[in-house]
Design a protein around this motif. Sequence first.
Motif, PDB file in Angstrom:
ATOM      1  N   ASN A  34      76.362 -57.385 -39.843  1.00  0.00           N
ATOM      2  CA  ASN A  34      76.910 -58.327 -38.873  1.00  0.00           C
ATOM      3  C   ASN A  34      78.428 -58.269 -38.977  1.00  0.00           C
ATOM      4  N   ILE A  35      79.085 -57.748 -37.929  1.00  0.00           N
ATOM      5  CA  ILE A  35      80.534 -57.562 -38.017  1.00  0.00           C
ATOM      6  C   ILE A  35      81.305 -58.868 -37.821  1.00  0.00           C
ATOM      7  N   ASP A  36      80.619 -59.947 -37.431  1.00  0.00           N
ATOM      8  CA  ASP A  36      81.263 -61.261 -37.461  1.00  0.00           C
ATOM      9  C   ASP A  36      81.425 -61.719 -38.908  1.00  0.00           C
ATOM     10  N   GLU A  37      80.428 -61.406 -39.722  1.00  0.00           N
ATOM     11  CA  GLU A  37      80.445 -61.791 -41.133  1.00  0.00           C
ATOM     12  C   GLU A  37      81.171 -60.772 -42.001  1.00  0.00           C
ATOM     13  N   GLN A  38      81.228 -59.516 -41.534  1.00  0.00           N
ATOM     14  CA  GLN A  38      81.903 -58.443 -42.266  1.00  0.00           C
ATOM     15  C   GLN A  38      82.864 -57.728 -41.313  1.00  0.00           C
ATOM     16  N   PRO A  39      83.944 -58.387 -40.895  1.00  0.00           N
ATOM     17  CA  PRO A  39      84.840 -57.800 -39.894  1.00  0.00           C
ATOM     18  C   PRO A  39      85.469 -56.481 -40.321  1.00  0.00           C
ATOM     19  N   GLU A  40      85.556 -56.241 -41.605  1.00  0.00           N
ATOM     20  CA  GLU A  40      86.121 -54.981 -42.095  1.00  0.00           C
ATOM     21  C   GLU A  40      85.243 -53.782 -41.716  1.00  0.00           C
ATOM     22  N   ARG A  41      84.006 -54.028 -41.302  1.00  0.00           N
ATOM     23  CA  ARG A  41      83.092 -52.945 -40.934  1.00  0.00           C
ATOM     24  C   ARG A  41      83.069 -52.668 -39.432  1.00  0.00           C
ATOM     25  N   ALA A  42      83.829 -53.431 -38.654  1.00  0.00           N
ATOM     26  CA  ALA A  42      83.887 -53.218 -37.206  1.00  0.00           C
ATOM     27  C   ALA A  42      84.437 -51.834 -36.887  1.00  0.00           C
ATOM     28  N   GLN A  43      85.442 -51.395 -37.627  1.00  0.00           N
ATOM     29  CA  GLN A  43      86.020 -50.075 -37.406  1.00  0.00           C
ATOM     30  C   GLN A  43      84.988 -48.983 -37.672  1.00  0.00           C
ATOM     31  N   GLU A  44      84.153 -49.206 -38.650  1.00  0.00           N
ATOM     32  CA  GLU A  44      83.074 -48.264 -38.981  1.00  0.00           C
ATOM     33  C   GLU A  44      82.138 -48.085 -37.783  1.00  0.00           C
ATOM     34  N   ALA A  45      81.740 -49.199 -37.166  1.00  0.00           N
ATOM     35  CA  ALA A  45      80.855 -49.141 -36.002  1.00  0.00           C
ATOM     36  C   ALA A  45      81.543 -48.417 -34.845  1.00  0.00           C
ATOM     37  N   PHE A  46      82.846 -48.675 -34.661  1.00  0.00           N
ATOM     38  CA  PHE A  46      83.598 -48.023 -33.592  1.00  0.00           C
ATOM     39  C   PHE A  46      83.689 -46.516 -33.821  1.00  0.00           C
ATOM     40  N   GLU A  47      83.942 -46.107 -35.060  1.00  0.00           N
ATOM     41  CA  GLU A  47      84.057 -44.680 -35.367  1.00  0.00           C
ATOM     42  C   GLU A  47      82.731 -43.954 -35.163  1.00  0.00           C
ATOM     43  N   ILE A  48      81.636 -44.622 -35.440  1.00  0.00           N
ATOM     44  CA  ILE A  48      80.309 -44.026 -35.279  1.00  0.00           C
ATOM     45  C   ILE A  48      79.950 -43.881 -33.804  1.00  0.00           C
ATOM     46  N   SER A  49      80.249 -44.922 -33.012  1.00  0.00           N
ATOM     47  CA  SER A  49      79.779 -44.955 -31.626  1.00  0.00           C
ATOM     48  C   SER A  49      80.841 -44.595 -30.592  1.00  0.00           C
ATOM     49  N   GLY A  50      82.110 -44.752 -30.952  1.00  0.00           N
ATOM     50  CA  GLY A  50      83.173 -44.533 -29.984  1.00  0.00           C
ATOM     51  C   GLY A  50      83.318 -45.679 -29.003  1.00  0.00           C
ATOM     52  N   GLN A  51      82.647 -46.792 -29.272  1.00  0.00           N
ATOM     53  CA  GLN A  51      82.678 -47.946 -28.380  1.00  0.00           C
ATOM     54  C   GLN A  51      82.853 -49.227 -29.177  1.00  0.00           C
ATOM     55  N   MET A  52      83.322 -50.251 -28.483  1.00  0.00           N
ATOM     56  CA  MET A  52      83.490 -51.557 -29.114  1.00  0.00           C
ATOM     57  C   MET A  52      82.279 -52.457 -28.850  1.00  0.00           C
ATOM     58  N   ALA A  53      81.202 -51.904 -28.351  1.00  0.00           N
ATOM     59  CA  ALA A  53      80.011 -52.679 -27.995  1.00  0.00           C
ATOM     60  C   ALA A  53      79.035 -52.745 -29.162  1.00  0.00           C
ATOM     61  N   VAL A  54      78.190 -53.761 -29.161  1.00  0.00           N
ATOM     62  CA  VAL A  54      77.070 -53.876 -30.081  1.00  0.00           C
ATOM     63  C   VAL A  54      75.825 -54.158 -29.253  1.00  0.00           C
ATOM     64  N   PRO A  55      74.661 -53.901 -29.764  1.00  0.00           N
ATOM     65  CA  PRO A  55      74.391 -53.315 -31.062  1.00  0.00           C
ATOM     66  C   PRO A  55      74.659 -51.820 -31.094  1.00  0.00           C
ATOM     67  N   VAL A  56      74.976 -51.361 -32.286  1.00  0.00           N
ATOM     68  CA  VAL A  56      75.048 -49.930 -32.577  1.00  0.00           C
ATOM     69  C   VAL A  56      73.969 -49.682 -33.621  1.00  0.00           C
ATOM     70  N   THR A  57      72.985 -48.884 -33.268  1.00  0.00           N
ATOM     71  CA  THR A  57      71.884 -48.584 -34.173  1.00  0.00           C
ATOM     72  C   THR A  57      71.996 -47.125 -34.593  1.00  0.00           C
ATOM     73  N   VAL A  58      72.061 -46.904 -35.897  1.00  0.00           N
ATOM     74  CA  VAL A  58      72.197 -45.554 -36.438  1.00  0.00           C
ATOM     75  C   VAL A  58      70.901 -45.209 -37.169  1.00  0.00           C
ATOM     76  N   VAL A  59      70.205 -44.217 -36.648  1.00  0.00           N
ATOM     77  CA  VAL A  59      68.942 -43.773 -37.242  1.00  0.00           C
ATOM     78  C   VAL A  59      69.215 -42.458 -37.966  1.00  0.00           C
ATOM     79  N   THR A  60      69.060 -42.470 -39.290  1.00  0.00           N
ATOM     80  CA  THR A  60      69.264 -41.272 -40.092  1.00  0.00           C
ATOM     81  C   THR A  60      67.906 -40.697 -40.465  1.00  0.00           C
ATOM     82  N   LYS A  61      67.753 -39.420 -40.186  1.00  0.00           N
ATOM     83  CA  LYS A  61      66.487 -38.739 -40.476  1.00  0.00           C
ATOM     84  C   LYS A  61      66.533 -38.136 -41.882  1.00  0.00           C
ATOM     85  N   ASP A  62      65.395 -37.660 -42.353  1.00  0.00           N
ATOM     86  CA  ASP A  62      65.294 -37.053 -43.681  1.00  0.00           C
ATOM     87  C   ASP A  62      66.215 -35.846 -43.845  1.00  0.00           C
ATOM     88  N   ASP A  63      66.503 -35.140 -42.740  1.00  0.00           N
ATOM     89  CA  ASP A  63      67.393 -33.977 -42.823  1.00  0.00           C
ATOM     90  C   ASP A  63      68.868 -34.367 -42.644  1.00  0.00           C
TER      91      ASP A  63
END
Length: 82
Positions: A34-63
């Motif tokens: 929750n980037i309201d509770e952890q604002p320092e992680r908002a940049q992380e979400a932006f770097e992953i998605s390229g957007q300032m929108a939520v939700p950002v869901t990151v699905v990591t596979k076994d590979d």
Amino acid sequence: MVKSIIMYTTTTCAYCVMVKKWLKMKKLEFTEVNIDEQPERAQEAFEISGQMAVPVTVVTKDDDTQDVIVGYNIAKLAPAVA
């Protein structure tokens, strides 16, 4: 196979609630950042998605490949977790 699911959310995001409900209905475990509770992680979400929108869901596979889904997009989320 899915190794992990991380979901970036905010407290007031209705789409975040819908994605969480869908993941729970599918009995999929996920980590919520929750980037309201952890604002320092908002940049992380932006770097992953390229957007300032939520939700950002990151699905990591076994590979270690990742699918990044922005918003409530079951058409992309369903095959990512299949």
